[in-house]
Design a protein around this motif. Structure first.
Motif, mmCIF file in Angstrom:
data_model
loop_
_atom_site.group_PDB
_atom_site.id
_atom_site.type_symbol
_atom_site.label_atom_id
_atom_site.label_comp_id
_atom_site.label_asym_id
_atom_site.label_seq_id
_atom_site.Cartn_x
_atom_site.Cartn_y
_atom_site.Cartn_z
ATOM 1 N N ALA A 94 3.586 -6.110 -6.070
ATOM 2 C CA ALA A 94 4.546 -5.133 -5.558
ATOM 3 C C ALA A 94 4.697 -5.285 -4.040
ATOM 4 O O ALA A 94 5.803 -5.215 -3.509
ATOM 5 C CB ALA A 94 4.091 -3.721 -5.903
ATOM 6 N N ARG A 95 3.564 -5.543 -3.366
ATOM 7 C CA ARG A 95 3.644 -5.716 -1.910
ATOM 8 C C ARG A 95 4.463 -6.953 -1.555
ATOM 9 O O ARG A 95 5.271 -6.933 -0.629
ATOM 10 C CB ARG A 95 2.235 -5.816 -1.312
ATOM 11 N N GLN B 62 -0.511 -4.577 -7.758
ATOM 12 C CA GLN B 62 -0.246 -4.024 -6.429
ATOM 13 C C GLN B 62 0.126 -5.132 -5.445
ATOM 14 O O GLN B 62 1.062 -4.984 -4.649
ATOM 15 C CB GLN B 62 -1.467 -3.277 -5.899
ATOM 16 N N ASP C 197 8.009 -6.180 -2.081
ATOM 17 C CA ASP C 197 8.449 -5.282 -1.010
ATOM 18 C C ASP C 197 8.756 -6.048 0.256
ATOM 19 O O ASP C 197 9.783 -5.826 0.900
ATOM 20 C CB ASP C 197 7.345 -4.266 -0.688
ATOM 21 N N ALA D 184 -5.993 -7.144 -1.014
ATOM 22 C CA ALA D 184 -5.218 -6.319 -0.094
ATOM 23 C C ALA D 184 -5.558 -6.649 1.344
ATOM 24 O O ALA D 184 -4.875 -6.225 2.261
ATOM 25 C CB ALA D 184 -5.479 -4.844 -0.362
ATOM 26 N N ASP E 229 -4.758 -4.363 -12.074
ATOM 27 C CA ASP E 229 -4.100 -3.385 -11.213
ATOM 28 C C ASP E 229 -3.898 -3.941 -9.808
ATOM 29 O O ASP E 229 -2.828 -3.803 -9.207
ATOM 30 C CB ASP E 229 -4.940 -2.101 -11.112
ATOM 31 N N LEU E 230 -4.952 -4.560 -9.297
ATOM 32 C CA LEU E 230 -4.865 -5.112 -7.943
ATOM 33 C C LEU E 230 -3.795 -6.187 -7.872
ATOM 34 O O LEU E 230 -3.049 -6.283 -6.907
ATOM 35 C CB LEU E 230 -6.219 -5.677 -7.510
ATOM 36 N N ALA F 119 -11.364 -0.609 -9.332
ATOM 37 C CA ALA F 119 -10.030 -0.990 -9.789
ATOM 38 C C ALA F 119 -10.144 -2.243 -10.626
ATOM 39 O O ALA F 119 -11.043 -3.064 -10.414
ATOM 40 C CB ALA F 119 -9.106 -1.247 -8.606
#
Lengths: 819, 263
Positions: free
Chosen positions: A234-235, A231, A238, A173, A227-228, A223
């Motif tokens: 998804a980013r 994510q 997006d 992230a 999962d990371l 986490a």
């Protein structure tokens, strides 16, 4: 019936070529957008996802970092093969110019490890004492493998290190770091996160559960890698989606311009075929059959154009990615079936919708029209259209006038914007009437002055005001958007400049960080004060904070300044004396509903807030501090660490500048500039954004130009007989060409002027509604307007080339068709 | 270079004895050379004179080549071989620009119908050839012509506001405004009723008698031909007969004879 229509379509390839181009370009824009955003998402998906980490344990924002002891405890969880601590810390990469690169240095350094975080693209793994650089930052800094580079560390320390390698980075992230140290100890022995790698076959969820038991959930987040990864995915999706959406906005404008062109073309095609349509009706075709035939024709045309557009769009998308690909190596090219489908799904309906009005009109042709020699429609009344346009303009003006104040609520802002859009639409509806009103008097003057070519050209341009308006509408929409944003941009730029000019004295020497919105070192202000010749040195402490007023909280910006310092807010009401309270931007005050004397609370961070009274209003400006407060009210711990700019003045401005430059000569974290430099920096990025927008709106203007070619070419065909007569009574070929050129330039100039005027107006409304400035306080973007006017004349001349050539070659005998 | 409307008047030597228009051995063949089935001979070695200040009508069945002759004489079409002299200037060898200038300055046209520019007023249509040449109208002469067509009160109207006969009279005025060597009229009454036809033909007649103009008119109506001084009969691309001081009856008789010969 249908066959007759399709034959007709095939027989008039020339007539429809320009329509085809208009749809093709619009569709290509959409498909290009889709391909680029698909590929961008696919590229991120392919590259950024790490599969090597089973579980991560990281600190919760602002909490204490992980210790080696915690790492070792985590490493002992059953099923864990290894646990590695990952640290991020301050690292300022110094470029060849001796100044920091633009990357925020705060967390730009990390320790090198052998995990999948890094992928070497050049050189080798850094040994202790060496570093590896992110390839993008290395390029900006002008460093290659083998070079030595200076890197600033926290607390003003710095190291000189050899660049061993260049890497690309796969983040979970975090922002990718610029520098990876071969010696992880440089950043200390605390970690931002610990990454656990599982033994083959180990139960990941069990490891995660065990890790959760080991750590304090208030301070640590556990986490799984999966999962990371999800994510991160998804980013990536997006960001691809949001860039797709903004690009599609521009594509929609291009398609809108295309629709005007298509609608106009079909209207002319139907007019030219009136007799043929009437004949069909006379021999028994129903209205519905005629209408459907025209719609099918449009559908076929849309389908052909979409096919071309999809192909062109994919080509352009891939070309665009290939040429910009050097920035990010290994771009995954992705052409999804969706992108192709989207091309057809826009091209075909857009064409059919644009042709629908013409299809209905075609169906309304009376069979008796077949018997009339001059096959044309009676001119349609403009009354209904003009009333609609007039009402829209009036409503828009009312909406704008009723929201003239500067302190508008959000709803009122929306009303003002809606008013602007209503006026715009109204002008589109009124375009034919305006064409009559404007072009006829202009035509009379030009006719009196000019030669026969001018006279004929001008007359022809006002002959069918509906057609002139339709031709110019596409141009008008494109140009109005360019001019609206140019006006907004130029207003913001000039307001930013004047706001900075009013706040910062011209002779002040300014000291800033080379990185945007990064605080200067704690010593900089004192060092500036001690430079000989400096009589006044003070600082700006620009911060993003929250403001609470009457129980509601919103985001804002503030700066703590020294009373009597160099910085003076441009006060419009109350006092500028921050010792008595806060001086607030007037539009900011309006937005939160605060007035002079109101109490507000500024929340600097979760543990620090300042409550103060509003004592003055200044001419606020987005991008500059909205709340000015006295430095004295700042908590001591923040006073020194939040300095963003230092302003120094003295009796001899040149000596001050020279002294300050000498004092900070060897400081990569400091740049010395002046007021003009600050203005340039504040407006530069903005100008770049505007240029990009102009380029994207350019597509609509190109399509509109093809529309002009199309209309002219069809008009020339309609007027074959007339041109033949002209030639017969002695008009030379060059005169015919000149007349067509005049007609084209008049049409383009009219569309251009209308677009420019509407654009400036809409820009002023945007500036008023979005930026909270007075409606009249806009500045006119003269360069863009000049360029637009010249551009319109050029478009006019170019668009006339082919039709004028055709017209001048009209065969006189065939044209007058006496036998 | 000769550009646009800036060309000078084509200079020629003219004497009162030279005819206004003179054609020698004029041929016009349509269709490409070799295969003789697709060849159409529209004009077959025509030699003809049109004297000054005379009104000549050309008659013949459709397809006889009379319109082709008119087009070749007027410089609208190029003959396959032979020469055309307009006021002593040989036209078949002129460049397009010079030919355009010749049409503008020395030839007038009246077509069957619909040959006014819809965006120009009647007055602007009348003076269009002068306007194209960048010249000002001779007001006294213009007044004579306008009184001749009897449309002084309608000069500011657009063609769409005029009747067919009025439009055709405006076209006649346009043909005469430059004081041309010759006015060519191609079925000028073809689309008009008898009253309007009489107006137009009467005006052409007076332009010969009172203004000293030369008029060459193609028609298939004997009543129209009766306005002329001379009628040339045309068939199969050739002049097959001539009649001076015609009346409608004599023209009709002659036409019947020709058709008999034809059959």
């Amino acid at each position: 019936m249908l066959r007759a229509m399709l034959r007709d379509l095939r027989a008039h390839k020339g007539r429809i070529a320009m329509t085809l181009i208009a749809i093709t370009l619009g569709v290509a824009f959409v498909v290009t957008t889709w391909v680029i955003s698909d590929s961008a998402a696919e590229t991120l998906r392919g590259r950024d996802i790490r599969g090597d980490v089973a579980v991560t344990v990281r600190t919760v924002g602002g909490g204490p970092e992980l210790t080696p002891a915690e790492r070792d405890r985590l490493a002992r969880i059953p099923g864990v093969a290894s646990a590695s601590g990952v640290a991020f810390g301050y690292a300022g990469l110094v470029g060849q110019d001796g100044k920091l690169t633009s990357a925020r240095p705060t967390l730009a350094g990390t320790g090198w490890d052998s995990s999948d975080r890094f992928a070497l693209v050049a050189g080798r793994t850094p040994a202790p004492g060496e570093v590896a650089l992110h390839e993008r930052q290395a390029r900006e800094a002008g460093r290659e493998t083998g070079d030595r580079t200076q890197i600033l560390l926290s607390d003003g320390r710095s190291v000189d290190a050899v660049v061993a390698g260049l890497f690309t980075y796969r983040p979970f992230a975090e922002t990718p770091p610029s520098v990876a140290f071969g010696d992880p100890g440089v950043l200390g022995d605390r970690f931002t996160r610990v990454e656990l790698v599982a033994r083959p076959g180990a139960d990941i969820d069990a490891i995660a559960a065990a890790a959760r038991d080991l750590v304090d959930p208030a301070l640590r987040t556990v986490a799984t890698g999966a999962d990371l990864a999800a994510q991160a995915q998804a980013r990536a999706d997006d960001s691809a989606q949001s860039s797709r959406e903004s690009l599609l906005g521009f594509a929609a404008v291009a398609l809108l311009a295309g629709m005007f062109v298509i609608a106009n073309t079909f209207s002319m095609l139907v007019t030219q075929r009136t007799r043929q349509l009437a004949l069909l009706r006379a021999i028994g075709a129903t209205r519905r059959q005629v209408r459907n035939a025209v719609l099918v024709e449009a559908g076929v045309l849309g389908w052909i154009a979409s096919t071309l557009g999809v192909a062109l769009g994919i080509g352009l998308g891939l070309l665009g990615l290939a040429t910009t690909g050097s920035d990010d190596t290994n771009i995954t090219l992705s052409v999804s079936p969706t992108s192709i489908l989207v091309g057809y799904a826009t091209g075909v309906p857009v064409t059919m919708i644009a042709a629908y009005a013409s299809a209905r009109r075609a169906a309304g042709v009376a069979p008796v029209a077949a018997l009339r020699t001059d096959g044309s429609f009676a001119p349609r009344s403009l009354v209904a259209r003009s009333i609609l346009g007039g009402v829209a303009v009036a409503a828009g003006v009312v909406a704008i006038v009723s929201t003239l104040r500067n302190d508008l609520s959000t709803t009122e802002r929306i009303v003002a914007m809606g008013g602007g859009i209503a006026v715009w639409l109204g002008v589109l509806f009124l375009a034919p009437v305006l064409a009559n009103a404007v072009l006829r008097p202009v035509g009379r003057v030009m006719s009196r002055r000019g030669g026969p070519a001018t006279r004929l050209g001008v007359r022809n341009s006002v002959r069918d005001s509906r057609r002139t308006a339709a031709t110019t509408s596409a141009l008008m929409v494109g140009l109005a958007l360019v001019c609206a944003f140019a006006t907004l941009g130029s207003s913001i730029t000039s307001m930013l400049s004047s706001s900075i000019q009013a706040t910062v004295p011209a002779e002040a020497t300014v000291v800033e960080s080379p990185v945007d919105n990064v605080a200067l070192g704690t010593d900089v202000l004192d060092k500036a004060r001690s430079v000989p010749g400096v009589t006044n040195a003070s600082a700006d402490r620009y911060m993003f904070v929250k403001v609470t007023h009457n129980g509601s909280t919103s985001q804002t910006t503030m700066s703590a300044i020294e009373p009597g310092g160099v910085i003076r807010p441009e006060v419009v009401a109350g006092t500028g004396d921050v010792r008595r309270g806060a001086v607030v931007g007037e539009n900011q005050a309006a937005m939160i509903g605060a007035r002079l004397g109101d109490e507000v609370t500024l929340v600097l961070d979760p543990t620090t807030s300042v409550t103060t009274t509003i004592v003055g209003l200044h001419k606020g400006m987005e991008g500059r501090p909205l709340f000015y407060v006295d430095l004295a009210v700042m908590p001591a711990k923040l006073k020194a660490t939040t300095v963003t700019s230092v302003y120094a003045t003295g009796p001899d401005a040149a000596a001050v500048r020279a002294g300050i430059e000498a004092a900070f000569l060897d400081r990569p974290d400091v740049v010395v500039t002046d007021r003009d430099g600050v203005i340039k920096e504040a407006t530069e990025g903005f100008q770049l954004l505007l240029s990009l927008m102009y380029a994207l709106f350019g597509a609509a203007i190109i399509i509109a130009a093809f529309g002009v070619v199309n209309t002219l070419a069809l008009s020339v065909m309609e007027r074959t007989r007339e041109i033949g007569v002209l030639r017969a009574v002695g008009a030379s070929r060059p005169l015919i060409r000149r007349a067509i050129r005049v007609e084209s330039v008049v049409i383009c100039a009219y569309g251009g002027l209308l677009g420019i005027l509407v654009g400036i107006g809409f820009g002023a409304v945007m500036n008023h509604a979005m930026m909270g400035q007075s409606l009249w306080e806009f500045s006119v973007p003269y360069e863009i307007i000049g360029a637009a006017l010249i551009g319109m004349v050029v478009v006019g001349v170019l668009a006339a080339l082919w039709p004028a050539r055709r017209a001048s070659r009209t065969d006189i005998l065939a044209a007058i068709g006496t036998t | 270079m000769c550009r646009g409307g800036d060309c000078g008047t084509v200079v020629s030597v003219q004497t009162s004895t030279t005819p206004a228009v003179h054609a020698t051995q004029l041929s016009k063949v349509y269709g490409s050379g070799s295969s003789s089935d697709v060849k159409v001979i529209a004009l077959d070695d025509v030699t003809v004179d049109f004297p000054r200040e005379r009104f000549t009508a050309i008659m013949g069945p459709s397809g006889s080549g009379k319109s082709t002759l008119l087009h070749c004489l007027a410089g609208l079409d190029k003959p396959t071989s032979g020469q055309v002299y307009v006021g002593g200037t040989e036209t078949s060898s002129l460049s397009d620009a010079r030919l355009t200038a010749l049409r503008r300055d020395r030839v007038g046209f009246v077509f069957q119908a619909f040959n006014l520019l819809p965006t120009l007023t009647a007055w602007e249509n009348i003076v269009l050839p002068l306007d194209l040449a960048g010249r000002r109208p001779d007001q006294a002469f213009a007044d004579r012509i306008i009184d001749g067509i009897g449309l002084r009160h309608r000069l500011g109207h657009k063609p769409s506001q005029l009747s067919g006969g009025q439009q055709q009279r405006v076209a006649c005025a346009r043909a005469l405004i430059t004081k041309p060597e010759v006015v060519f009229a191609d079925e000028p009454t073809g689309a008009l009723d008898s009253k309007s036809s009489a107006d137009v033909l009467g005006f052409l007649r007076r332009s010969v008698d009172e203004l000293g103009q030369t008029v060459v008119m193609v028609t298939h109506e004997p009543t129209a031909a009766a306005y002329a001084d001379r009628v040339l009969f045309f068939a199969d691309g050739r002049v097959v007969g001539e009649l001076t001081e015609p009346t409608a009856d004599r023209v009709l008789d002659r036409m019947k004879d020709l058709e008999k010969v034809d059959a």
